[in-house]
Design a protein around this motif. Structure first.
Motif, PDB file in Angstrom:
ATOM      1  N   LEU A  46      59.469   6.938 -67.667  1.00  0.00           N
ATOM      2  CA  LEU A  46      59.033   5.860 -66.786  1.00  0.00           C
ATOM      3  C   LEU A  46      58.268   4.792 -67.570  1.00  0.00           C
ATOM      4  O   LEU A  46      57.436   5.107 -68.431  1.00  0.00           O
ATOM      5  CB  LEU A  46      58.133   6.410 -65.678  1.00  0.00           C
ATOM      6  N   GLN A  97      61.594   2.622 -59.760  1.00  0.00           N
ATOM      7  CA  GLN A  97      61.137   2.827 -61.129  1.00  0.00           C
ATOM      8  C   GLN A  97      62.003   2.083 -62.143  1.00  0.00           C
ATOM      9  O   GLN A  97      63.217   1.943 -61.964  1.00  0.00           O
ATOM     10  CB  GLN A  97      61.144   4.315 -61.456  1.00  0.00           C
ATOM     11  N   ARG A  99      62.872   2.465 -66.208  1.00  0.00           N
ATOM     12  CA  ARG A  99      62.798   3.536 -67.198  1.00  0.00           C
ATOM     13  C   ARG A  99      63.271   3.056 -68.567  1.00  0.00           C
ATOM     14  O   ARG A  99      64.050   2.094 -68.673  1.00  0.00           O
ATOM     15  CB  ARG A  99      63.657   4.723 -66.739  1.00  0.00           C
TER      16      ARG A  99
END
Length: 285
Positions: A46, A97, A99
């Protein structure tokens, strides 16, 4: 001002789209700069909130750089005819998210342009909306509003707004903004603005007492404080407002105070005299 407000507002709606890959090296470099132990940078890790600022860097040609280290006026941003440009604040919605390894597209749009009269003369505010989409997704993973303010050069008779007492939070961390920290953050964000590293320029031309700590760096340190105190926190939104410049001449503090609702965290920064320099709020999911 040779440009009228209507001339500048004609830029509203203009957009540009750029692409980048969330490579691991900038993450490793900022991790070291913020004094964390080396961390995992494998694909799929992340990206911490606000670390997207390490990407989509402003790759202007050297011949396009102005005397202050910024790109010359024009291009995507409206050509505001005022010499000082500052990052006034930002608002973020973290929708999904981002990443390491993601292929990310950023679409930037001029959302608004407005003019006001301040204590020291005319001010022009430009609000830019950034939307980041990962791996061809139709919905943005991150929406950011970036507030830029343009103003006249500092004069000897400028009226300084009264300072606000900051107080101390439940969380508190001292930051020493030495030349190396400011240089490393400027390098990581490819920020050529001379107020952050050129002491002769910032004191003799801009009229400040010392090097100015980057607003985005302080905002990143506020979010870093939250991550240190609540490592598993899932942030849904964040906003910050720059209140007062921070200089490299003294240490400063970042503070945090969880609120009674369990989801809101007030974050702020104070200078060595205890005056508020940045005010922020994070909301958790």
């Amino acid at each position: 001002m040779t440009q009228t407000t209507d001339d500048l507002r004609a830029w509203i709606g203009r957009s540009e789209t750029v692409h980048d890959t969330i490579h691991p090296t900038p993450v490793a470099a900022l991790t070291a700069t913020l004094d964390h132990p080396a961390t995992d940078t494998a694909p799929g890790t992340l990206l911490p909130p606000l670390w997207h600022w390490l990407y989509f860097l402003p790759l202007h040609r050297q011949s396009d750089i102005g005397a202050d280290g910024h790109a010359r006026r024009g291009g995507f941003l409206p050509p505001v005819p005022l010499p000082r440009r500052m990052w006034a604040g930002s608002q973020f919605e973290f929708r999904s998210q981002i990443r390491l390894g993601d292929q990310v597209t950023r679409t930037s749009t001029i959302d608004d342009v407005s003019r006001k009269e301040g204590r020291t003369g005319p001010l022009v505010f430009v609000k830019v909306r950034h939307e980041l989409r990962c791996n061809g997704a139709s919905e943005p993973a991150l929406v950011e509003f970036h507030d830029i303010v343009y103003r006249e050069a500092q004069g000897p008779n400028d009226v300084v707004p009264p300072p606000q007492a900051a107080g101390k939070g439940e969380w508190r961390r001292e930051i020493v903004p030495d030349d190396v920290l400011l240089f490393r953050y400027s390098a990581l964000t490819f920020n050529g603005h001379r107020i952050h590293y050129d002491r002769k320029y910032v004191t003799e031309v801009e009229g400040y007492p010392g090097l100015i700590v980057h607003g985005p760096l302080i905002a990143t340190l506020l979010m870093d404080l939250l991550r240190r105190q609540m490592p598993g926190a899932d942030v849904s939104s964040f906003q910050f407002k720059a209140v007062r410049p921070t200089f490299d001449l003294n240490a400063f503090h970042v503070h945090g105070q969880p609120q009674a609702d369990g989801k809101t965290i007030r974050l702020w920064a104070s200078d060595h005299e205890g005056w508020l320099t940045m005010d922020a709020t994070a909301t958790l999911r």
